[in-house]
Design an enzyme around this catalytic site. Structure first.
Site, mmCIF file in Angstrom:
data_model
loop_
_atom_site.group_PDB
_atom_site.id
_atom_site.type_symbol
_atom_site.label_atom_id
_atom_site.label_comp_id
_atom_site.label_asym_id
_atom_site.label_seq_id
_atom_site.Cartn_x
_atom_site.Cartn_y
_atom_site.Cartn_z
ATOM 1 N N ASP A 14 -8.840 0.381 21.207
ATOM 2 C CA ASP A 14 -7.919 1.403 21.677
ATOM 3 C C ASP A 14 -6.505 1.213 21.138
ATOM 4 O O ASP A 14 -5.775 2.179 20.943
ATOM 5 C CB ASP A 14 -7.844 1.381 23.210
ATOM 6 C CG ASP A 14 -9.166 1.777 23.846
ATOM 7 O OD1 ASP A 14 -9.907 2.536 23.215
ATOM 8 O OD2 ASP A 14 -9.445 1.316 24.960
ATOM 9 N N CYS A 15 -6.101 -0.034 20.974
ATOM 10 C CA CYS A 15 -4.716 -0.284 20.564
ATOM 11 C C CYS A 15 -4.653 -1.583 19.765
ATOM 12 O O CYS A 15 -5.652 -2.265 19.575
ATOM 13 C CB CYS A 15 -3.795 -0.362 21.783
ATOM 14 S SG CYS A 15 -4.097 -1.802 22.817
ATOM 15 N N CYS A 381 4.169 -5.246 29.508
ATOM 16 C CA CYS A 381 2.969 -4.938 28.711
ATOM 17 C C CYS A 381 3.381 -4.341 27.367
ATOM 18 O O CYS A 381 4.117 -3.351 27.329
ATOM 19 C CB CYS A 381 2.072 -3.957 29.460
ATOM 20 S SG CYS A 381 1.196 -4.682 30.850
ATOM 21 N N CYS A 383 1.839 -2.629 25.052
ATOM 22 C CA CYS A 383 1.009 -1.573 24.450
ATOM 23 C C CYS A 383 1.832 -0.589 23.617
ATOM 24 O O CYS A 383 1.524 -0.317 22.461
ATOM 25 C CB CYS A 383 0.257 -0.807 25.536
ATOM 26 S SG CYS A 383 -1.052 -1.761 26.312
ATOM 27 N N ASP A 425 6.728 10.480 -16.584
ATOM 28 C CA ASP A 425 6.183 10.737 -17.906
ATOM 29 C C ASP A 425 6.335 12.213 -18.235
ATOM 30 O O ASP A 425 6.405 13.048 -17.324
ATOM 31 C CB ASP A 425 4.698 10.368 -17.922
ATOM 32 C CG ASP A 425 4.392 9.372 -19.018
ATOM 33 O OD1 ASP A 425 5.335 8.691 -19.455
ATOM 34 O OD2 ASP A 425 3.229 9.270 -19.427
ATOM 35 N N THR A 427 4.205 14.158 -20.815
ATOM 36 C CA THR A 427 2.923 14.813 -21.043
ATOM 37 C C THR A 427 1.978 14.612 -19.869
ATOM 38 O O THR A 427 1.681 13.485 -19.485
ATOM 39 C CB THR A 427 2.270 14.283 -22.334
ATOM 40 O OG1 THR A 427 3.189 14.427 -23.410
ATOM 41 C CG2 THR A 427 0.995 15.047 -22.636
ATOM 42 N N ASP A 622 0.156 8.745 -15.889
ATOM 43 C CA ASP A 622 -1.263 9.111 -15.824
ATOM 44 C C ASP A 622 -2.144 7.971 -15.357
ATOM 45 O O ASP A 622 -3.350 8.129 -15.207
ATOM 46 C CB ASP A 622 -1.755 9.633 -17.175
ATOM 47 C CG ASP A 622 -1.646 8.581 -18.281
ATOM 48 O OD1 ASP A 622 -1.420 7.393 -17.963
ATOM 49 O OD2 ASP A 622 -1.795 8.938 -19.454
ATOM 50 N N ASP A 708 5.260 1.413 31.112
ATOM 51 C CA ASP A 708 4.385 1.068 29.993
ATOM 52 C C ASP A 708 3.439 2.209 29.638
ATOM 53 O O ASP A 708 3.381 2.647 28.498
ATOM 54 C CB ASP A 708 3.576 -0.179 30.332
ATOM 55 C CG ASP A 708 2.655 -0.566 29.181
ATOM 56 O OD1 ASP A 708 3.177 -0.931 28.116
ATOM 57 O OD2 ASP A 708 1.428 -0.467 29.341
#
Length: 732
Positions: A14-15, A381, A383, A425, A427, A622, A708
């Site tokens: 979850d975290c 906390c 989180c 660049d 071309t 490129d 929190d």
């Protein structure tokens, strides 16, 4: 024993706190050399030995913490896997207080159908029942809330104990368990039950947000149809797209999505690329043009020759690369991860000091200051803090990929925001990469007749200048008669017969060997050369018939794209290996400083000089010839049309060849950095405010957990706004 690195998909995260627990638990297994976990990607990389026995041992270790784990390669957690995983963990964890069984965070089930979701709902219902009982029968109110607390706290405490055994004693679950038990001891069972319920709600919200971030990029894969139509024995047959191999020809009807990357073998149609590129205007494509899987054929039947297997099309590769990019941590994220390792134990120490020192030193009330100490544990906390950076980065990477901006990791995303010089660049980057006919001067005949004869000689040639003439003839719909006895003259041109006449098409120097050009014709040729154009002269029956000038023209959005870069405070510079005359012309048209006739090592030197002058430099090329310069830059960006080169090289890639996308990439980075700073400010700011108010006695346990949970919700929601990001040009 050999050590190998393997990628695994982890379910139930979850975290970032989950990632820390998993990393610690797996690192304690025998034979593990290195572990890296990404919450945002739901992935884990493990360098380990003894593969045969390793996976079962890891599944058992993580199973105790409530997580599922699978090899990332293969079927990517298909439906059968999910069923096997669910059954396996149901048997293994029967009677266990909690398991992360395909959470909403994995995007594989509704949050309320998971065990954690059920515990959250159960805790909420128990809290409501306890409140009602307390109003009807006040003497049993304390016991009713204690029972409601047990419903929510038992799974949390179970995870805290499992994490401690696996090497993470100072987990968020540990803080929550201590705070809840302490609240019961001082008689605040009602608040303790409410606090645990709010904590579980916060976890579910984190899970839903994590699932949305992960699903945002994987949803691209759903754009590609699972079946394709092929012609066999005179009939059209629908077959699984995965069963087709490179070189197969598929039939794409009007309104159908194209099932594979390929090249149009037959047909002419408008292709709606908006689902893949965000480009609102359909692109007209014809035989020989490349098409992407997932785009929509608008108005005519096409036959498309597959150039990539279904598992290796552009979208599949983008999904894979972005998932891998989400695994790499940005500098800010790495700092917060390190910070959080010391932060949680420090919160425990601070909470203990607040609870103990005032009563011992000043004779204050034990219940009052223990209550405040417990509230500080909840405020502390981490989180919201630990999720502030990875959530924003994951959302930004996904938003960019959906618009053809592939950024390979959080570190690159952060670096892009500080770029103040961009070396491009010429071309294929600032220009289209292929010449086009710009001028036709007919002598003694019509332009159409001149173009017709030139195209007749060039038919079948693959030379870029020949293709430019053939494209112009096709665009102008001029007839192309057959040529006979055609042959090439190395370095000079091509000759043959058209309509019985001897025809020659070649360079002005080669033409001057055959005929005498007039001063006016020589002047026009010189003027074209001064404009950076390549010139071909056509001779028919020993007489000059005309002059055709061609040039690799700037991309349609080159001017506006460069203007957007300048507006963003980025200084563009053009580098090219082309001749100085051509480079000067293009640079003048675009208003750019330039360096011409550059070898790869010269380009690298220019990049290093800019960096030595204190610039943060991005190099755009490129991805092949510019490798030294790309490596020397702070960020290397490949410009390409979804090719392997554009996807696999450099630090980032503009897949759809738009110069304007370079400024959009800078904008995305800066928006993401701003989002991260907002998130950190919210996470720390709310904690600071509630820390002061708690010690002052203004707020208690309820506001503490809301500090929190509320901050986590705000931070996550703010990060998810990045999923809807659009470049400024698209917005306005």
């Amino acid at each position: 024993m050999d050590v190998k690195e393997t990628r695994y998909r982890v379910t139930g995260m979850d975290c970032a706190a989950c990632a820390a627990k998993i990393e610690t638990a797996v690192s304690r297994l025998p034979g593990v050399a290195r572990v890296s976990v990404s919450t945002t990607a739901g992935m884990m990389r493990v360098a380990h030995a003894g593969e045969a026995a390793f996976l079962p041992a890891m599944k058992t270790q993580l199973g105790r913490l409530g997580y599922g784990v699978f090899p990332a390669d293969g079927d990517k957690l298909g439906a059968d896997d999910r069923g096997r995983d669910r059954d396996h963990r149901h048997d293994r964890d029967h009677g266990q207080a909690d398991a992360h069984s395909h959470e909403a965070g994995d995007g594989q089930g509704a949050w309320w159908s998971t065990r954690k979701g059920m515990f959250t709902i159960g805790c909420g219902l128990a809290l409501g029942v306890a409140y009602g009982i307390g109003r009807l029968y006040p003497p049993v109110e304390w016991w009713a809330f204690l029972a409601a607390l047990a419903v929510g706290l038992l799974p949390v405490a179970s995870r805290a104990l499992a994490a401690a055994r696996a090497g993470t004693p100072f987990s968020i679950e540990t803080l929550m368990t201590i705070a809840a038990i302490g609240a019961v001891v001082i008689g605040a069972s009602e608040e303790a039950a409410a606090v645990v319920f709010l904590f579980l709600v916060g976890e579910r919200l984190e899970g839903v947000a994590a699932g949305r971030a992960r699903a945002s990029i994987r949803s691209l894969a759903t754009l590609v149809p699972k079946t394709a139509y092929v012609e066999r024995n005179g009939a059209v047959e629908e077959v699984p797209a995965a069963s087709l191999s490179v070189g197969a020809t598929i039939l794409v009807r009007p309104g159908d999505r194209i099932a594979a990357d390929g090249e149009i073998a037959e047909g002419d149609s408008a292709i709606d690329e908006a689902p893949v590129t965000g480009e609102s205007v359909p692109v007209r494509k014809q035989a020989g043009d490349a098409v992407f899987a997932g785009t929509i054929n608008a108005d005519a039947v096409l036959r498309v020759r597959m150039t990539a297997a279904a598992a290796d099309n552009t979208i599949a590769r983008v999904v894979k690369l972005v998932e891998e990019a989400q695994e790499s941590k940005a500098p800010t994220e790495r700092f917060i991860d390190r910070f959080s390792k010391y932060y949680t134990p420090a919160v425990l120490v601070l909470g203990a000091l607040v609870a103990v020192l005032p009563p011992l030193v000043a004779g204050a009330s034990w219940s009052e200051w223990v209550y405040k100490g417990l509230a500080i544990l909840l405020i502390g906390c981490p989180c919201a803090l630990v999720i502030s950076t990875p959530a924003a980065i994951a959302a930004a990477l996904s938003a960019g990929a959906r618009r053809g901006l592939l950024i390979k990791g959080g570190a690159i995303l952060e670096a892009l925001g500080s770029i103040d010089a961009m070396v491009l660049d010429k071309t294929g980057t600032l220009t289209e990469g292929k010449p086009r006919v710009t001028d036709i001067i007919a002598i003694g005949r019509s332009e159409a007749n001149l173009l017709s004869m030139a195209a007749a000689l060039e038919t079948g040639s693959s030379h870029p200048l020949a293709l430019a003439i053939l494209d112009r003839a096709k665009a102008d719909k001029v007839p192309v008669p057959p040529a006979s006895e055609a042959f090439a003259l190395r370095g000079k041109g091509v000759a043959g017969k058209v309509g019985g006449k001897e025809i020659f098409l070649g360079s002005p120097a080669a033409a001057a060997e055959r005929i005498t050009l007039s001063p006016e014709q020589l002047r026009r040729i010189a003027a074209f050369n001064d404009e950076g154009k390549s010139v071909s002269v056509l001779i028919a029956a020993g007489e000059p018939a005309g002059i055709i000038a061609m040039r690799d023209e700037p991309r349609a959005d080159a001017q506006s794209g460069l203007a957007a870069l300048r507006a963003a405070g980025v200084e563009p510079v053009m580098l090219t290996g082309d001749n100085r005359r051509t480079a000067v012309t293009i640079a003048k048209d675009l208003g750019l400083p330039m360096h011409a006739e550059m070898l790869p090592q010269d380009k690298q030197r220019i990049v290093r000089e800019l960096r030595a002058a204190g610039k943060k430099v991005a190099k755009v090329g490129d991805g092949i010839n510019d490798a030294p310069a790309l490596a020397a830059a702070d960020v290397g960006i490949a410009m390409g049309g979804g090719t392997d080169v554009a996807l696999e090289t450099a630090d980032a890639a503009v897949l759809h060849g738009r110069v304007g996308d370079l400024a959009a990439m800078i904008e995305l980075s800066r928006r993401a950095l701003s989002n991260i700073h907002q998130n950190i400010a919210v996470a720390l700011g709310l904690k600071a405010v509630f820390l002061v108010t708690t010690i002052a006695g203004i707020t208690g346990l309820w506001p503490a957990i809301l500090a929190d949970t509320g901050a986590t919700v705000v931070v996550t929601a703010n990060a998810m706004r990045m999923l809807a990001w659009q470049p400024r040009a698209a917005r306005g």
